[in-house]
Every structure is written in C-alpha cells, then in structure tokens.
Design an enzyme around this catalytic site. Structure first.
Site, mmCIF file in Angstrom:
data_model
loop_
_atom_site.group_PDB
_atom_site.id
_atom_site.type_symbol
_atom_site.label_atom_id
_atom_site.label_comp_id
_atom_site.label_asym_id
_atom_site.label_seq_id
_atom_site.Cartn_x
_atom_site.Cartn_y
_atom_site.Cartn_z
ATOM 1 N N TYR A 158 27.022 -30.737 16.765
ATOM 2 C CA TYR A 158 27.767 -29.507 17.027
ATOM 3 C C TYR A 158 27.221 -28.355 16.183
ATOM 4 C CZ TYR A 158 31.851 -26.391 17.346
ATOM 5 O OH TYR A 158 32.689 -25.328 17.539
ATOM 6 N N LYS A 162 25.500 -24.832 17.484
ATOM 7 C CA LYS A 162 26.032 -23.516 17.138
ATOM 8 C C LYS A 162 25.014 -22.681 16.363
ATOM 9 C CE LYS A 162 30.078 -23.619 19.045
ATOM 10 N NZ LYS A 162 30.289 -22.797 20.267
#
Length: 254
Positions: A158, A162
């Site tokens: 994740y 990002k």
C-alpha cells in the site's frame, strides 16, 4: 456554502462513502455537477440520489478501477451527460492489506495495489486530459497516504502504491501546468462509518484520536473535504505538484 465550484463538472471516484462520499457531498454543496463512481453501484447511486434530492446534479457510474474499460466508461458518461470535465478527484484505492509485511508481501498484492492506485489514477488523468486541455483549465486531485511518507510495518504494498501516486502527480504538474491544469495530492485521515463495523476498527479510531495533535478524529465532510474544494477551485491555480495533508497534523510531509 460559497458556490466556489459553480459551473464546474467533477468526477469523484470512491464516492460511495468515507472520504469520497464526503467530497462528493461537499462538491455538490459548492455547486459542482458530479459524476460519482464506485465499485459498489447501489451505494454510490444512493449518494447521487441524495444530492439530486437536495437540488444538485449528479449521476452514478459503477466502476471497478482495476478495469481500464470501466475507467473509460466513467469519463465517457461524464462527457455524454455534461459535455466536459473540469475536476478529477481520484479517491478510490484497493489493495489495502494492513498485514502485508515486506518479507511476506506477494506479487499479487503488489500488483493489485499498483492497478488500483497509481495505474488507475494515471488512466483517469489521461482520459480527462483532452477535455481539460481544450478548455485551458483543469484540477486533478490524487489521493496518497501518510503510509507513503511515514510508513509503518505491515503496509508495504500500500505504501509503495501511494508513493507512486505522489510521484505521478508531481510529473503531471510539470507537464500539464502550461495548459492551466494543476495536479496535487492530498493525504487524508478521516473517520468513516467503516471504523465502527469491527472492534479492530473502533480501536484504530481511538488510537488515531489519541495520537492526533488536535485530539480528535476529523470527518470527511467537515474536515477533509474543504481542502479538496480549495484544490478543485479557481483559487488554487498557483498550487501545483504539492502533497498536502488533511490529518490534524499526524503526518509531516517533506
């Protein structure tokens, strides 16, 4: 409300709830005409209907952001309904696995985070670009996370995705600024109903509130969406390529 988005057409992804739902409602209250997308078609239609019941303009398009053809369909629906697009708020993201320690992260987890993070953001941006470029005006808002700049164990894929969203945003700011298009990233921490569904979620909410310098857990509509309204407005025309937190000061962004 001030009508800061009167006459503007906005696409908001992940609009069925949470940050996306708060942004959709705030954009509508500020006068924008909306296309709302989410993988949960029934829930996002309910948000669109709520906006219409209040006198706003909104349509809903179900979209799995991991499928390029569905991304294209959202932009096509926008042009068919409104003839143009001024604002793109890329809020949807899949592939969040809080327990993906780097040593155990799988290729599938990484690819899912990539497809539903930087890749889908890029595809939405590319599809909207011709219309923004033609008008000489556009506002692109991508969603990153404190996990990318202040990472914690368990967020490997994740955080990677990002971080890539932030890099993509900065490249676009350098290439597209000449066309009157600004591209920025925001890093939100906002309480949604999802935190109340499990004991783990309630504990996470309590932890965030206790660690926040402002000693509260902000809400999507009241605390996060005002930043998005500013970034979507004409007033933000000199803010470009930036990563801005809406998190009460939990994350420091270099």
């Amino acid at each position: 409300m001030t009508g800061r988005l009167d006459g503007r057409v906005a696409i908001v992804t992940g609009a069925a709830g949470g940050i996306g739902g708060g942004a959709a409602r705030r954009f509508a209250d500020e006068g924008a005409s909306l296309v709302l997308s989410d993988i949960n078609g029934e829930a996002v239609e309910a948000v669109a209907q709520e906006i219409r019941d209040k006198g706003g303009r909104a349509i809903a398009v179900q979209c799995d952001i991991s499928v390029p053809e569905q991304i294209e369909a959202v932009v096509e629906a926008t042009i068919q309904e409104y003839g143009t697009v001024d604002i793109l708020a890329n809020i949807a993201q899949g592939g969040l696995n809080e327990h993906a320690l780097l040593e155990n992260a799988t290729e599938d987890e990484a690819l899912t985070a990539y497809r539903t993070g930087p890749l889908q953001s890029m595809l939405f941006m590319q599809k909207c670009l011709p219309y923004m470029k033609e008008k000489g005006y556009g506002r692109v808002i991508n969603t990153a996370s404190g996990a990318a700049v202040s990472p914690r164990p368990g967020f490997s894929t994740y955080a990677m995705a990002k971080g890539a969203v932030m890099a993509l945003t900065r490249v676009a700011s350098q290439e597209w600024g000449q066309y009157g298009i600004t591209t920025n990233t925001f890093l939100p921490v906002g309480r949604s109903d999802a935190f109340n569904l499990t004991e783990q979620g309630r504990q996470a909410a309590a932890m965030i509130e206790s660690h926040s310098p402002v000693r509260r857990f902000g809400t999507p509509y009241d605390d996060v969406a005002p930043l998005l309204v500013f970034l979507a407005s004409e007033e933000s025309g000199y803010i470009n390529g930036q990563a801005i937190g809406a998190d009460g000061g939990i994350t420091f962004i270099a």
